[in-house]
Every structure is written in C-alpha cells, then in structure tokens.
Motif scaffolding. Structure first.
Motif, PDB file in Angstrom:
ATOM      1  N   ALA A   1       0.838  -1.201   0.000  1.00 31.52           N
ATOM      2  CA  ALA A   1       0.000   0.000   0.000  1.00 31.52           C
ATOM      3  C   ALA A   1       0.872   1.250   0.000  1.00 31.52           C
ATOM      4  O   ALA A   1       0.594   2.245  -0.662  1.00 31.52           O
ATOM      5  CB  ALA A   1      -0.909  -0.003   1.229  1.00 31.52           C
ATOM      6  N   LEU A   2       1.988   1.154   0.751  1.00 30.89           N
ATOM      7  CA  LEU A   2       2.940   2.263   0.831  1.00 30.89           C
ATOM      8  C   LEU A   2       3.536   2.548  -0.541  1.00 30.89           C
ATOM      9  O   LEU A   2       3.570   3.687  -1.010  1.00 30.89           O
ATOM     10  CB  LEU A   2       4.040   1.894   1.828  1.00 30.89           C
ATOM     11  CG  LEU A   2       5.206   2.858   1.967  1.00 30.89           C
ATOM     12  CD1 LEU A   2       4.791   4.051   2.800  1.00 30.89           C
ATOM     13  CD2 LEU A   2       6.400   2.179   2.630  1.00 30.89           C
ATOM     14  N   GLY A   3       3.981   1.475  -1.217  1.00 34.72           N
ATOM     15  CA  GLY A   3       4.593   1.631  -2.530  1.00 34.72           C
ATOM     16  C   GLY A   3       3.622   2.232  -3.532  1.00 34.72           C
ATOM     17  O   GLY A   3       3.978   3.140  -4.283  1.00 34.72           O
ATOM     18  N   ALA A   4       2.383   1.733  -3.501  1.00 35.57           N
ATOM     19  CA  ALA A   4       1.396   2.211  -4.473  1.00 35.57           C
ATOM     20  C   ALA A   4       1.102   3.693  -4.253  1.00 35.57           C
ATOM     21  O   ALA A   4       1.024   4.471  -5.208  1.00 35.57           O
ATOM     22  CB  ALA A   4       0.121   1.388  -4.338  1.00 35.57           C
ATOM     23  N   LEU A   5       0.977   4.089  -2.986  1.00 41.74           N
ATOM     24  CA  LEU A   5       0.675   5.490  -2.713  1.00 41.74           C
ATOM     25  C   LEU A   5       1.854   6.386  -3.093  1.00 41.74           C
ATOM     26  O   LEU A   5       1.681   7.472  -3.658  1.00 41.74           O
ATOM     27  CB  LEU A   5       0.315   5.668  -1.225  1.00 41.74           C
ATOM     28  CG  LEU A   5      -0.050   7.082  -0.780  1.00 41.74           C
ATOM     29  CD1 LEU A   5      -1.177   7.658  -1.620  1.00 41.74           C
ATOM     30  CD2 LEU A   5      -0.441   7.106   0.694  1.00 41.74           C
ATOM     31  N   SER A   6       3.046   5.887  -2.808  1.00 40.54           N
ATOM     32  CA  SER A   6       4.235   6.660  -3.138  1.00 40.54           C
ATOM     33  C   SER A   6       4.332   6.868  -4.650  1.00 40.54           C
ATOM     34  O   SER A   6       4.585   7.965  -5.141  1.00 40.54           O
ATOM     35  CB  SER A   6       5.454   5.933  -2.583  1.00 40.54           C
ATOM     36  OG  SER A   6       6.597   6.308  -3.264  1.00 40.54           O
ATOM     37  N   ASN A   7       4.079   5.806  -5.417  1.00 41.04           N
ATOM     38  CA  ASN A   7       4.120   5.925  -6.876  1.00 41.04           C
ATOM     39  C   ASN A   7       3.071   6.896  -7.375  1.00 41.04           C
ATOM     40  O   ASN A   7       3.335   7.718  -8.251  1.00 41.04           O
ATOM     41  CB  ASN A   7       3.885   4.561  -7.522  1.00 41.04           C
ATOM     42  CG  ASN A   7       5.114   3.691  -7.394  1.00 41.04           C
ATOM     43  OD1 ASN A   7       6.213   4.199  -7.160  1.00 41.04           O
ATOM     44  ND2 ASN A   7       4.924   2.386  -7.523  1.00 41.04           N
TER      45      ASN A   7
END
Lengths: 185, 1018
Positions: free
Chosen positions: B364-370
């Motif tokens: 979820a962190l990676g997706a939001l960061s992207n």
C-alpha cells in the motif's frame, strides 16, 4: 670560620647552578616549549613529501617550475614528528612544511565543498602543473584514503606520504583505480 | 575405586566445561539501542531506549555515558532502559553504551551525535502524529499530520497542542513537563474541569465531538474474551459517552503511544522528539497486546484472566512509513486525482487493519508513493474537491480553443493541454516536490537566525567552490536572497584576485566559469564585472574564448571545455572575430573526447557518470542542430563526422547502462548522490523527462528515488553511505555541503523542466508566452508523426521549426523524430532551413529596480565600531557597493566617505595580517636556528600580533608557534638574567669573604705584632 665555610658552599652552589643552566620555567611553559620534543614516551608519526613522478613527465611540466623539482624527487625525506592529540594528516603536513620552510598553498575546509582542507600546491608544484591529471595525493601506511587530509586523524607510528601524481593516482598505485576499472563491467 | 569414579567424573566435568565454556565465553553482551550513529539533532534533548542482554538473553544493566558522564535511566524494567540525552555542547557529542556480562565480556557501542543548538521555542523539525481508534473500529481520531517540534518541548506538550488544534481536550494527571499520564480524550466541548480526578487540557477554538460508533474488529473479540476480566462492547455508549480512555470497554484499555514503532516505557512528558519521528497515539483494549505494545506496560502491571500470549495477540506490522506517507498525501492537495485517491483509500484501509501483514502495508505504501510521484493529470470524477477539477477543465478548453487557429492543432490537443497544465498551479505538484526538496536543503544550509542563506558569514565564501553554487541554485529556483551582498563581495574578490599572478587561477579556467554563472545568478553581468588595470573585467572573454591566449582552456582536462561552453551559452554570448577559440573549436574538443562506451571521463577508458552528464549539459543547446562536426577521436585516433545529437544519444545510452538498480550512480567506485544529480540535470537540459523516461527507471526506481536515498533527516543530503570505521573523523553519512549544493541546483533544473522554463544554465530572460505556445504546437505536431505522415506535413513542420530563432530551437523537444522521418522521406532539410523566414519574438525583459540605500542600511553603517576588523569586511563591502549603485539621497556623500574610509581601514588590517603571516613563515623557522639575537624580531612580531583584534588574531596561522618561540626566548633571557644576578651575588660574596679573611689575617698579624711588641717591650 664556620661562616666562611658556609659562604664558600654558597658560592660553589651558585656556580654549579650557573654551569648547569638556568632555564627556570613554570610547568605550562615547559609543556609549551617542549611540545614537539621527541622522547622515548612520545607518540610520533612520519612524513615524506615526494614528486618523483614528475621526473618521468618533465615534458608536461611548466618550464618555469623545473627549478622546484629536486633531482631525486624528494622534497622532504622521511621525518619524525610528535603526534599531538587529535592531529590530522593536514596538521602534520602544515607543521612539516613550516618547520622546513617549504612553500605550501591550500584551500581551507570552509572554502571548498568537500568540507576538508584541499592541498593545491607544495614547493610551488600545483595541481595541473604537470598535465591535466596532476596534483597532490596522500597515503597513510600505504593506503590512499578517499577523504580529505584534515579529516584523517592519525595514530601513533603511522607513516604519511605526500605524493605528486601526473596521472590521477595511477602512476603511484592508487588502489581505487582498480575498483573503478571494475565499475563498468 | 571411589578415586577412579571421582577421576572419571572430573574428566567428564572438564569435558563438558571444555565444550560449553568456549561458546559461553564467545558470546558477550548484546546491546541494541534506538540511537543511530552520526545523527544530527537540533533538539537539546533526545530520549532513547537501550536493550542490553547477556548471551542467555536476560536483560542486564548497561552503562550509558554522554561525553564521558554517566547517565541514570529515566525508566528501567526487565526489557529495556530509557535515557534522555541533554546536550549542552554544540558540535560532536559522544554517547557510549556498554555492558558487561558472561564472565567479564564487554560490549561497547559508540555513537557520534552532532548537536546544533536551537533557541528555546525555535522549531527544530517536525514529527508525524496520529491518534488512532482502530481497536474499536473508530478509524483515525486525528489523521496523520506533521506537527512542528519546538526546542525544549516535551511530547506531552505537543500532544496537548495536537488535541486542541483538532478540536478535542485531554484529561491528564501530572503536568506536561513531569509525570504526564493521558487518562482520557474527550469531546472538545466538555466542560468538566476534572474528570475522574484527571486535569482538563485547554479548550479548543473549534470543538468537535468524538462521535465513536463502536465496532470492535472481529479478530480481537476472542482474545479479549480470553484475557480480560471485563469486556463489554457497548460500555462506551452506556457509561462513557464523550470520554474515551482507561477502563472503557475492558479492564486493560487506555491510551498508549509509539515513537518510530517502539512503545517507549517513559511517559509523554519524559519523551523529547526529534525531526522525522512518527508518533502514533493508539487506543488499546488489551494492555497493548492488540497493537504490538504489550511489553511497554511492564509485566507487573498486567492483571488478566487466562493466558496472555507473550508477544501480543497477533503480529502487528510496522505502519510508521505508511503513516508518514498518509500525512504527506493529505498535505499534497492531490487527493482529488483518481490514482492518488485510490491508492490513498487503499493505504487507509491497510493502516486501519489491526493485523495487516507487513507485505500488505508495504505494498500500500509503494502504491501510494508511486501515485504521488506521478499523479493523474486530471481530477477523478469521484473527487470531492470540485474547485480544482473545474480549474483544470477551464484550462484545457482554453488551450484547445487558442490552438484552433493553425493547421497542426487538431492533432495536438492532448499534448498541448498537458504542457499548459504542467505550468499551471493546479498540477504543479511534481515541481512542488522538487521545490520541497530544495526548501529542505536551504533550511538545512541556513545558519544563525538570518532569514537569508547568503548571510554575512556565508558571503565570506564568495568566489570559492563552497560558496558560488548556492546562489546559483537559489536564483534558478526563483528564491529571493541577499544577491546584492553576494555580488558586491564576489566583485571585490575577483578584483583582488585579478591582481595576482594567474588571476583567478593559473590552471583552472573553471574558476572563471563558475564565477560567471554565480554573477549571472546574482543579477550581475559577467562581461563587465569589476575593473582591472582601468579596463572592465570580462569573465567570458578571459575565461572562455580568449583563455587560450594565457593557457589552454583544457589545461585542467575536459572540465575546462565543458564548463567553458556552459558559461559561453549561459546567455548565448557571441564570440568576436579576433577571439582565440571559436564556438566550434570548443564543441569539437568535447566531442573528440567521447569514449568507446559512449560516455566521457576525466581520464581512462571508462565513462564517468558525472563527466558524461556534464558533457551532455554543455552539448544540450546543440542537440537539435543538423550541423556535422569532423574531428579525430582522442581514444582511437579515428576520424569521424557526427552531429551533436549522435554523440549525445550515445552518452545518454551509456548513462542508462550505468544506472544502478536503486536509481543512483557510482563514480570512482562509490555510490553517491552527486553523480545522480548531474544525470538528472543533464536529462532536464536535453528536454528528456527524467522521471518518466524508461531508460532511467530501474526496478521501479527513478533518478529522484536515487537522489532521495541520500536525504538526511535534517533536510540536507549525504554524499555517500560508504563509511570507513578505521577513521571515524570522516563522516560520510551526514549532510554535506557538496551534496547539498548539487542537489539544490538539480532540483532547480527539475523544477524548471516541469514548469516549461529556461534550462538550468540558460540565463536568458524567460521565453514569451507567444513563443512558448508556438513551440508547444510544433512539439505536439511532431508527436503525431508516424510512418504514414505525408511529406507535405513534414515540410510544414520543418518550416515551422526553422522559422524559430536559431537560439530557441533547442527548446523543441522531439525534433529528432521529425528530422529522422524527413530524411527517410528524402526531404532536403537544409533547403527548408535556408528558405524559412526566421521570426522574431519579443523578449521577456525583467525591469531593473532602483537601488535604495534603506534606513536599516544607514543604521548598519552608523553602527560600525570605531576600531574596524576584518570581521566587518563583508558588511562594509556589501554596503558600499549598494550605496554606490543607489539613488541619490541627502547625506549620501557623508556615507560614501565613511564607508570608503572604513573599507580602506579594513584593507590595511588585512594587509597587516598578511604581512604578519609572512613574517612568521619567514623568520620563525626552523626553530633550531632561533637564538637570542632573534628576540627583537620575535618580540616585534608578537607585539604586532597582540595589537590585532581578537577576531583578526584568528586569521594568523602559526600563532601558537609564535607564542611558543616568544616563551622560549623569554625563558632563555630570564635564565641569563638569573645567571648574571646569581653570578654577581657569588662574586660579591666571594669578594666579601676574601676581604674578611684578609681583614682577619691582618688583625691576627697586628695582634701578633702587638704581642711581639709587647714581648719585646717586656
């Protein structure tokens, strides 16, 4: 009669003191003036300054700088200095060139982006004086550290060499060059 | 018999001892702490935890020392001990943590912590805070948000501030400075001064009510039923409405907090936060076992029924990064973008799931960061914020209607609207991130309380590599700063250095180039900067096209050519007929040094990313030129004929190959931020989108990811993370000036690229809107080119390209596509280029404002001390320069006289300093040859040294040697005086003695005589 003997003894004492030297100092004064004396207990380091690589590249050298290259390339032979608390490679170099009246120019730690002193020239031999890849490098006990000389704190018995390179360190065996070779493949 | 058995037993014992002893002895104490080596802190207090265990895993006592002084723990339990560091010493502080166990084995950890003092109440950073009701299904009571940390403030004081700002009140015992315990959080409108004997915190301006709809997650219920003596899900609604805290729902409920995913065992009032900390205030129903914080209460405090699982009910993921990113997303203003919104909702749900797995949280962190890095260009239909989506739709319709005039436009709309948007405030989020990074660096670099980075102490660096890049970065980011002051001191520096042999440098032409760029950045003219021999100093002529009259521009290597070209093109300066170099000479010198791998380097056969990127920055204005250069390749001796584009494409490919999986680069064997900076800047100069181009995304990591890898918590950047434990005095992983300056101007390059502005090193006035629009129309036409595009269209596009002024053509991104296709179709580009009528566009000239010598300038001038020192050099130089340029006013002549006199006095002090430095070098060494006859000289130098002000004395190098020599000589002299005095005393005594003896003898003789006489008489 007794008094005479006493006076005689006094005279002898004074003469002895005079013969023995009369440097009467406070403790602070003693430490201040003897800080660089080498005693069996003192911690010391060694420093050498050389530019023998220039001897192989005299064509590339500025004409008017020839007189500053010693015939054997040795600007300062291996010399021992007392290691004061917290001394860096730069402190020892600074002391050595001062004591031996060797010209040196450097950029202070504040004046460059590396946050360390950068040695521009020693004995009138500067970076780029002998081609675009030339300048001063240092090694401690045979290793080339990859940070500035004012960040390298010395330990007892270490040996510093300041070496002039004409080929970005390759001609003096800087190890990171081998690493660099491996970098691209 | 018994003896044998005993012997056997002994043998066996020895054997077991031999077996177990080594492993027992080898493992000494294990220490873990929550400190990190080489931290920089601006808070004077820092709380941290120490976990020390012996080899059997039992907690043992540790000794913690700050600069040699032993600290007592603020908390000590069976798991860990907490300590608070209170810094009093600025600069480096040493913290050692040691423990001894297992038969005298000792482990010691050493931390170097740099403390930068902040004033009481000054903001020293920020922490992310959240207040969570996940265990009762209440989501976030306070959504994650950044809160400033003020010097001297405890976490309890921040918590009270946080609650008040969010409309709630807290009920607590103790005080925010001491023994603080948060009992309840309550409706903001709650009037009770006390609740269950807890003190009420200050009332919020805009009170909110808690509004909890209890829904304890199913996963929790069986655990609570098993381990709690009391559990009633409807307890809040029945008994506590408006107050949530201890003993609500269960006997094990209450507020707990974690800092950086650890539950401290000290209270809020003993916790001092530092920048970047994540604080999650969480409501527990089971003594922390439901939120991963069971240990924090200490085992003694636990009283439950049934068996409490030792490590909590279930595994709890580390959600700190996610919490911090949610805070960032909420502050970004991008939640209306479809992709961001989706990723954000997903992140919220991962955060609020009690037993979410670490991988779910991370994804979820990676997706939001992207999503935040590349937000959709338009708002989602489901978006709440209608105002911003309306604004962007107005813009896209405006751009398509304005483009309806030419023939290309029908195919152009998509790329036009995107280019219009990229310069609009609504979607400048990406550039905001570049700006944010830059702000971080600027704040890190600022010293003292000055609002400007270029304050007086910084101005002393004008004209040096450590100074000049900062004004360049600041100015290219459109930041206001003390550019006038910088220019004045820089000019003085240049004029003084022009008087030396070799002027700015006898070997390095790049001194001229860097200074020329700094002059432009500060608003000056490098072709007319100060005076030398009665002539204006022209840094571009002396440092670039006429440099060859003194020494080769390439004397220092390829750097000289590269930066020479960059300086020359900073304003597209024309080279006069009689110059030493032509532009073509310089370009060809660079091209000729291309290596077989496509890149460039200072030396050797392998590309260096920094030099390759800088070469691209220099060549970028010629990327769209069809001109072919013939030259001999230095590496192979081969004769070649190439366009700049062909060379540059090879270099770009080479850089793409060199990029590491983490997005950054290695140079000289070390992964570092500056190489990555240079590559990002080079791509921006070439008009290549540095964050979207596939060639520069590795494992999903962009160049920006590669740069951010080196971002430190103080906002600055580290050069590298390679650390040499042999030499702790060199600190690679702390913020560093060079990493800061290069990242700063790289962020300027990125910001300019994203906002369709002039390139980083193109200091010409910004393009007019008409010109920008023409270019973007042409670009969209080019983007539509396919194999099927007819020649007529291609020719029309080419005509449009060549009707642009020559110096603006480098701004047409994608021209290569047009050129390649035209050549394929056999179109004569040269002929079109010649026949096209070049249009002229109005320049966007900025107006020059009148310089005013303000009242505060006058006050500064009046306040100068009677006895001037070099400390006032910067102030006086900057003031005088400003005064000379200022409009006339009453009393100007008087100020001119005063400041001119002051400047001369300071110059005199400076030359006295230089002279003393020279004398020391000349006359003090070698020591052995110093004798008493040198005493007069040494005393003289010493007297001159003493006459200097304290500040000026610090500029004397070897002053310790001077003091030492003087002491030595004084001692010798004193020795001589004492010797002389003693000598005199000895002589006098001797004389007296002899006289006495003689007198006595005479007396005796006389007596004898008298005796003889008497004898005779008788």
């Amino acid at each position: 009669m007794k008094k005479d003997l006493l006076a005689l003894l006094g005279i002898i004492l004074i003469i002895a003191v005079i013969i023995n030297g009369t440097e009467i100092q406070s403790v602070d004064e003693y430490y201040l003036t003897h800080i660089d004396d080498i005693t069996p207990e003192s911690e010391t380091v060694f420093i050498t300054i050389r530019c023998d690589t220039i001897l192989d590249n005299l064509d590339a050298l500025d004409e008017n700088l020839r007189e500053f290259v010693p015939p054997d390339g040795v600007i300062l032979p291996k010399t021992e200095y007392v290691l004061r608390n917290g001394d860096t490679v730069f402190d020892i170099l600074d002391r050595a060139v001062r004591y031996n009246k060797i010209q040196m120019e450097y950029q202070g730690a504040k004046q460059n982006s590396f946050g360390s002193v950068y040695i521009q020239g020693i004995n009138f031999l500067y970076e780029f004086s002998c081609g675009p890849l030339s300048g001063w490098m240092y090694r401690v006990d045979g290793e080339f550290p990859n940070y500035g000389c004012s960040k390298y704190e010395l330990k007892d018995g270490q040996s510093i060499e300041w070496i002039y390179t004409c080929d970005l360190g390759r001609d003096v065996g800087a190890e990171w060059f081998n690493n660099l070779g491996g970098q691209n493949k | 018999m018994t003896k044998k058995i005993i012997a056997l037993l002994l043998c066996a014992l020895c054997f077991i001892g031999a077996l177990t002893f080594p492993s027992f002895a080898a493992a000494g104490p294990v220490i873990e702490t929550t400190l990190a080596d080489n931290m920089t802190l601006s808070g004077s207090k820092k709380t941290f935890d120490v976990f020390a265990r012996n080899s059997s895993g039992e907690k043992i006592k540790a000794v913690v020392k700050l600069n040699g002084e032993t600290l007592t723990p603020t908390w000590d339990d069976t798991d860990k001990a907490s300590y608070t560091l209170r810094f009093t010493k600025e600069g480096e502080n040493i913290v050692t943590v040691s423990a001894t166990s297992d038969g005298g084995k000792k482990t010691e950890l050493t931390y170097h912590i740099t403390y930068r003092k902040a004033a009481q109440g000054e903001a020293i950073g920020s922490a992310v805070w959240s207040v969570e009701l996940f265990t009762v299904g209440g989501g976030y009571l306070v959504y994650p948000a950044e809160m400033p940390i003020y010097e001297g403030e405890t976490a309890a004081e921040q918590l009270i501030r946080l609650l008040a700002e969010n409309g709630y009140v807290g009920y607590y015992s103790g005080t925010p400075k001491q023994s603080f315990y948060l009992g309840y959080i309550a409706d903001g409108a709650s009037q009770n001064e006390k609740y269950d004997n807890y003190q009420k915190s200050s009332s919020p301006k805009a009170p909110k009510s808690l509004n909890i709809k209890t829904a304890v997650p199913e996963i929790l219920k069986p655990y609570l039923k098993n381990t709690m003596t009391f559990f009633d899900e409807s307890d809040y609604e029945k008994n506590w409405l408006g107050y949530i805290g201890e003993f609500v729902y269960t006997n094990g409920s209450g507020w707990m907090y974690s800092v950086n995913n650890l539950f401290p065992n000290v209270g809020f009032s003993d916790e001092y936060l530092s920048d970047g900390d994540v604080v999650r205030v969480q409501f527990t129903l089971g003594y922390g076992a439901d939120i991963g914080g069971l240990g924090a209460l200490g085992n003694g405090g636990f009283s439950g029924s049934g068996d409490m699982p030792e490590s909590g009910y279930f595994k709890v993921a580390d959600k700190d990064d996610l919490t911090a990113l949610i805070a960032k997303a909420r502050a970004s203003g991008l939640l209306d973008r479809a992709n961001v919104n989706k990723a954000y909702q997903n992140a919220l749900s991962a955060a609020q799931t009690l037993d979410a797995s670490q991988s779910a949280v991370d994804s979820a962190l990676g997706a939001l960061s992207n999503a935040l890095f590349s937000p959709d260009s338009s708002s989602s239909s489901s978006s709440v914020s209608s105002s911003s989506s309306a604004a962007s739709s107005v813009q896209s319709s405006a751009s398509s209607s304005s483009s309806a005039a030419t023939s290309v436009q029908s195919s152009a709309s998509s790329s036009i609207s995107s280019s219009v948007q990229s310069s609009s405030p609504v979607s400048s989020s990406e550039s905001k991130s570049a700006l944010e990074i830059a702000e971080g660096i600027i704040n890190w670099k600022k010293t003292g309380s000055d609002s400007f980075l270029l304050n007086n102490s910084f101005l002393e660096l004008a004209g040096s590599t450590a100074g000049d890049w900062y004004p360049i970065g600041l100015s290219r980011l459109g930041k206001d700063d003390n550019f006038g002051g910088y220019l004045a001191v820089l000019k003085d520096n240049v004029e003084a250095r022009y008087k030396e042999q070799g002027k700015l440098s006898s070997a390095k032409a790049t001194e001229w180039h860097r200074i020329a760029l700094a002059v432009l950045a500060a608003g000056g003219d490098p072709t007319d900067f100060g005076v030398y021999n009665g002539q204006p100093i022209d840094l571009i002529a002396d440092g670039v096209y006429d440099r060859g009259k003194t020494t080769s521009l390439g004397r220092q290597g390829i750097n000289g050519w590269i930066w020479g070209l960059i300086a020359l093109d900073s304003k597209r300066y024309e080279i006069p007929e009689n110059a030493y170099y032509t532009r073509e000479d310089i370009i060809k010198e660079i091209l000729a040094q291309q290596l077989s791998d496509g890149g460039f380097a200072l030396s050797g056969k392998n590309a260096d990313p920094d030099i390759t990127a800088m070469a691209l920055q220099a060549l970028s204005p010629y990327y769209n030129s069809e001109k072919r250069y013939s030259y001999t390749l230095k590496s192979t001796g081969e004769e070649v004929e190439k366009t700049v584009r062909e060379v540059a494409d090879g270099a770009v490919e080479c850089l793409s190959e060199l990029q590491l999986g983490t997005g950054d680069f290695k140079s000289w064997g070390t992964e570092n931020v500056e190489s990555t900076d240079q590559v990002l800047a080079a791509l921006c100069c070439l008009g290549i989108d540095p964050l979207k181009d596939e060639r520069f995304i590795k494992n999903g990591n962009t160049l920006l990811d590669g740069i951010l890898k080196y971002k430190m918590s103080d906002g600055g950047f580290a050069h590298s993370f390679t650390f040499d434990p042999e030499n702790p005095a060199a600190v690679p992983n702390s913020s560093n000036s060079m990493a800061g300056e290069q990242t700063l101007y790289t962020m300027a390059a990125l910001w300019r690229f994203e906002n369709n502005m002039r390139r980083l090193y193109d200091f010409r006035p910004e393009q007019s809107e008409t010109l920008k629009e023409r270019i973007s129309l042409l670009e969209s036409g080019i983007s539509e080119i396919t194999e099927d595009t007819d020649s007529e269209t291609l020719e029309r596009l080419l005509t449009a390209f060549y009707s642009l002024p020559e110096n603006e053509r480098s701004y047409v991104d994608g021209y290569w596509k047009l050129s390649d296709m035209a050549r394929k179709k056999g179109i004569d580009i040269e002929q079109i280029a010649e026949s096209a009528v070049v249009e002229t566009f109005e320049e966007n000239n900025g107006e020059t404002e009148d310089v005013i010598f303000s009242e505060s300038d006058k006050r500064t001038a009046e306040a100068l001390p009677q006895k001037l020192t070099t400390e006032q050099y910067v102030t006086v130089t900057a003031l005088l320069d400003k005064l000379e340029r200022s409009k006339d006013f009453e009393g100007k002549a008087r100020y001119l006289e005063k400041l001119t006199k002051a400047k001369a006095e300071i110059a005199a002090v400076q030359s006295e300093i230089d002279s003393i430095n020279g004398e020391i070098l000349e006359k003090l060494y070698p020591y052995d040859s110093i004798t008493l006859s040198d005493k007069k000289t040494v005393d003289e130098i010493y007297a001159r040294y003493e006459a200097l002000s304290e500040y000026d004395r610090t500029k004397i190098t070897g002053s310790d040697d001077l003091v030492k020599t003087k002491t030595k000589l004084d001692n010798i002299l004193r020795g001589i005086i004492i010797a002389v005095v003693l000598g005199v005393i000895a002589i006098i005594t001797a004389v007296l003695l002899i006289l006495r003896i003689r007198r006595r003898r005479r007396k005796k003789e006389r007596e004898m005589e008298e005796l003889a006489q008497r004898y005779e008489d008788e």
